[in-house]
Design an enzyme around this catalytic site. Structure first.
Site, PDB file in Angstrom:
ATOM      1  CG  ASP A  22      -1.892   5.446   4.235  1.00  0.00           C
ATOM      2  OD1 ASP A  22      -2.589   4.504   3.845  1.00  0.00           O
ATOM      3  OD2 ASP A  22      -0.754   5.309   4.708  1.00  0.00           O
ATOM      4  CD  GLU A  23      -3.266   3.032   7.958  1.00  0.00           C
ATOM      5  OE1 GLU A  23      -4.254   2.285   7.901  1.00  0.00           O
ATOM      6  OE2 GLU A  23      -2.103   2.621   8.120  1.00  0.00           O
ATOM      7  NE  ARG A  71       0.208  -5.212  11.121  1.00  0.00           N
ATOM      8  CZ  ARG A  71      -0.053  -4.673   9.939  1.00  0.00           C
ATOM      9  NH1 ARG A  71       0.724  -3.742   9.439  1.00  0.00           N
ATOM     10  NH2 ARG A  71      -1.095  -5.074   9.233  1.00  0.00           N
ATOM     11  CE  LYS A 120      -1.327   0.931   3.937  1.00  0.00           C
ATOM     12  NZ  LYS A 120      -1.854   1.408   5.227  1.00  0.00           N
ATOM     13  CB  THR A 121       3.652   2.347   2.162  1.00  0.00           C
ATOM     14  OG1 THR A 121       2.922   1.924   3.304  1.00  0.00           O
ATOM     15  CG2 THR A 121       4.332   3.668   2.445  1.00  0.00           C
ATOM     16  CD  GLN A 145      -4.590  -3.701   7.922  1.00  0.00           C
ATOM     17  OE1 GLN A 145      -3.664  -3.213   8.555  1.00  0.00           O
ATOM     18  NE2 GLN A 145      -4.489  -3.960   6.623  1.00  0.00           N
TER      19      GLN A 145
END
Length: 729
Positions: free
Chosen positions: A218-219, A604, A32-33, A249
């Site tokens: 983002d997020e 993670r 994603k980043t 998430q």
DNA sequence: CGAAAGGCTCTTTTT
DNA sequence: GAGCCTTTCG
């Protein structure tokens, strides 16, 4: 060079669809980043868009910094003009610049959580209510929820439906007045007032709309309604809005994050392209499958087709410890083993937990074993008393109206200004409609009247403080933040005061650490440097300070771990009441959020996951027997290892399969009469601790707790069924 | 007025 | 176990 060359097809589509709205649904570890940074780089390098026209909003400052450094590498151009930061910091900048039309002073200070609680207590007092009866925390979160939906006090009161809401409404009203009198904004204000500014002043909004031709968020699953409104306002003209998120998430609903934002995005922007990122590059197949099975238990979700090309890897390890001490010991010893075997180094390991309180015991044990660790937010740095004290002085210098800060420092160090005096000072400020500081400036005059309000020695103390502050304010106009900080600790005698305290040396160290932070703002022109510094220290997240290059095990909450990855992840406290947290028991929606939190934790990990639970845990003083987390039951057996022989001989008592169906050596009786062959005075032998004598024996559920004094290892409390004690005659 | 001591309530997660 | 608040005494 082709900037998008090493993206997969979905990633590539997400990065190069730059015209019109785009919704990117990105599973964990799906790059994603990478997509966001490549998209920005593509805009700049290929499409020739100036960084000036781009705004990217991240969840933490750390994420923003990382993105900036990746971008710098990718584009090789200056990104000074790029607007990049959290919603809060972006809004603070806008309000400082353009808030004046709404009556917002450009010198406003930002009140953090504890300032806010303090002010709510004040408001309760002012309207004659008892802070004990109406929990300030509950009121604060109700006000926060209202602000997250842009509901002001009048509206709130108008639609209040219960006595509690009525109370909240009245407190809210007074609270807003107090904020205004102090020229202060709270976190939620930063967002709400910006939205209102844009709504009420279309010309100002127009300027920002013209500038921000490309928006990235983002997020997105963790944004609230006000934040979404802001996105819509800014993007209304160009409609080049790219939002990235993952509903699975979403873990911040308690902070008013609203999943409807993702659902509504497609309604509000019907032409939106939806891109799914489903290939996971982070985790092994076993880890990903474990996570998928766990999250599949949630009812309120759409299933995604997550997959990975990575190898199967090891099974997820389930471990049971007896107490939280042993839990921590297991973690440390296991990590030491991993390091010894060259499986991982310290920096690759992370320990994740549900509540901050769990970090204490971990920290203790890491210290005892001499294993280096990085604790994200111990007692959070900026919440330490001495740090808050210095910041209060600096805030008061920047904005003398700030009554919360004034109250904090006016008698620190002691100047003989006590409760009575302060009450009188506040009365006078009400009476004359002046800020407390303005009253202080007029003390001499007031004392000349027929009825002087203060005893002469008190008046002298007050005037002395006012003069000191004026001196510091004058100095702030011409010196950098570091010199100003030095001057403050010197002239207020705060340094001497601190060093005269019992733990003064350590606390002074913290002040020096704050000074180091101040150095980053050193090259700014005097008054701006102070404002930027104060903003910087208020809008930080704890995770912002996490140094990924430093070695050492990372200790971190599950919430803070979002967006990070580690080769080896331990999730501790896999117990009913901890994860899921007890507060979520009576609300299915909250329970699903707990499951998502666990999902975030597991995803993670790259290579190894340990799920650790503890049989008996101390909470707030008292000790409880905890059941295994229900989430463990969501994971199919074939993905789990546990119950095999413990890895290290030493941790034999601590390590155990969580589903011990038949404890090997246990002989519990369960009727209050402990195991027949072990009683106080018995001589026993333990695999790790050696020989000892049983001190006491106590029945617990259907097991027994024995306290044994070992010859070498000292006194230990053990669970009979785990300890595998041997009788020695 | 202020330091010290004792009693009270809690704690989820954080920009 | 810890921070916050109140009480008490000098």
């Amino acid at each position: 060079m082709d900037i998008l060359a090493d993206l997969n097809p979905a990633q590539k589509q997400a990065a190069e669809t730059i015209n019109g709205p785009v919704l990117i649904l990105a599973g964990p570890g799906s790059g994603k980043t990478r997509v966001i940074t490549h998209r920005i780089a593509y805009l700049i390098r290929v499409c020739g868009v100036s960084p000036h026209h781009i705004i990217a909003v991240t969840f933490t400052n750390k994420a923003a910094r990382e993105m900036e450094s990746r971008l710098a590498r990718l584009t090789g151009t200056s990104l000074r003009d790029l607007t990049l930061g959290t919603f809060h910091s972006v809004c603070a900048r806008i309000l400082r610049r353009d808030g004046a039309v709404m009556g917002i002073s450009p010198r406003f200070v930002i009140y953090d959580d504890s300032d806010q609680i303090g002010l709510i207590k004040q408001a309760l007092k002012d309207i004659g209510l008892d802070a004990k009866q109406y929990a300030p925390r509950a009121i604060s979160s109700a006000i926060g929820a209202a602000k997250s939906q842009s509901v002001g006090p009048a509206d709130y009161l108008g639609r209040s439906r219960s006595y509690f809401e009525e109370v909240v409404g009245r407190v809210y009203e007074r609270y807003e007045q107090l904020l205004g009198e102090s020229s202060a904004l709270d976190f939620d204000d930063l967002l709400m007032k910006t939205v209102r500014l844009f709504r009420e002043h279309p010309a100002i909004l127009g300027r920002y709309q013209a500038r921000f031709q490309h928006l990235l968020v983002d997020e997105f699953q963790d944004t609230n309604l006000v934040q979404y409104e802001l996105v819509r306002q800014l993007g209304a003209r160009h409609r080049n809005i790219c939002v990235v998120g993952d509903p699975d998430q979403s873990i911040y609903s308690w902070r008013s994050a609203d999943l409807r934002n993702i659902l509504n995005f497609e309604k509000d922007f019907p032409e939106a392209k939806v891109v799914l990122l489903e290939q996971n590059y982070r985790s092994t197949k076993n880890i990903l499958e474990t996570a998928a099975n766990l999250i599949a238990a949630n009812q309120q979700r759409k299933d995604k087709g997550l997959w990975t090309d990575n190898e199967a890897g090891e099974l997820v390890k389930l471990v049971e410890a007896y107490t939280e001490q042993e839990e921590a010991q297991f973690v440390v010893r296991e990590i030491e083993q991993l390091v010894e075997n060259d499986t991982a180094n310290l920096g690759e390991c992370a320990v994740l937990y549900r509540t901050n309180a769990q970090s204490r015991i971990l920290e203790e044990v890491f210290v005892r074993y001499g294993t280096p660790y990085k604790l994200v937010a111990g007692t959070r740095f900026y919440e330490r008393r001495e740090v808050k004290d210095i910041i209060a002085y600096l805030r008061l210098i920047q904005n003398p109206q700030d009554s919360v800060s004034l109250l904090r420092v006016i008698n620190l160090p002691g100047r003989g200004i006590g409760q009575q005096t302060l009450a009188k000072l506040f009365d006078l400020s009400q009476l004359y409609s002046l800020s407390q500081f303005e009253v202080l400036l007029r003390i001499s005059k007031l004392q000349e009247s027929d009825d002087p309000p203060f005893y002469p020695h008190i008046a002298r103390a007050l005037v002395g403080f006012a003069e000191l502050m004026q001196e510091l304010i004058a100095a702030s106009q011409e010196m950098g933040v570091v010199e100003l900080l030095d001057l403050v600790v010197e002239r207020t005698a705060y340094r001497d005061f601190l060093l005269s305290q019992p733990d003064g040396e350590d606390r002074w160290e913290n002040v020096l650490e704050l000074r180091t932070v101040a150095q980053q703002y050193h090259d700014l022109i005097p008054p701006e440097g102070l404002a930027a510094f104060l903003e910087g220290v208020t809008l930080v997240a704890d995770v912002d300070s996490l140094d990924e290059t430093a070695s050492g095990v990372t200790l971190i909450t599950l919430h803070q771990a979002k967006g990070l990855e580690f080769p080896v992840v331990f999730i501790v406290g896999m117990e009913e009441g901890i994860l899921p947290h007890i507060k979520s028991f009576d609300d299915p929606a909250q329970m699903e959020e707990e499951r998502r939190l666990c999902y975030v934790g597991i995803t993670r990990a790259k290579r190894l996951v340990y799920l650790v639970r503890t049989f008996r845990r101390s909470l707030m003083g008292s000790s409880n027997v905890n059941q295994p987390s229900r989430f463990l039951a969501d994971i199919p057996r074939h993905l789990i290892s546990g119950g095999e022989k413990p890895r290290s001989k030493e941790s034999a008592a601590a390590v155990y399969s969580w589903n011990r169906s038949a404890p090997p050596d246990a002989t519990p009786s369960g009727n209050g009469d402990p195991a027949p062959d072990v009683k106080a005075g018995s001589r026993v032998r333990h695999a790790a601790f050696g020989d000892g004598v049983v001190v006491s024996c106590q029945a617990v559920d259907d097991d027994a707790e024995v306290v044994v004094a070992f010859r070498g290892a000292g006194v230990k409390k053990l669970l009979l069924s785990f300890a595998r004690l041997e009788r020695v005659e």
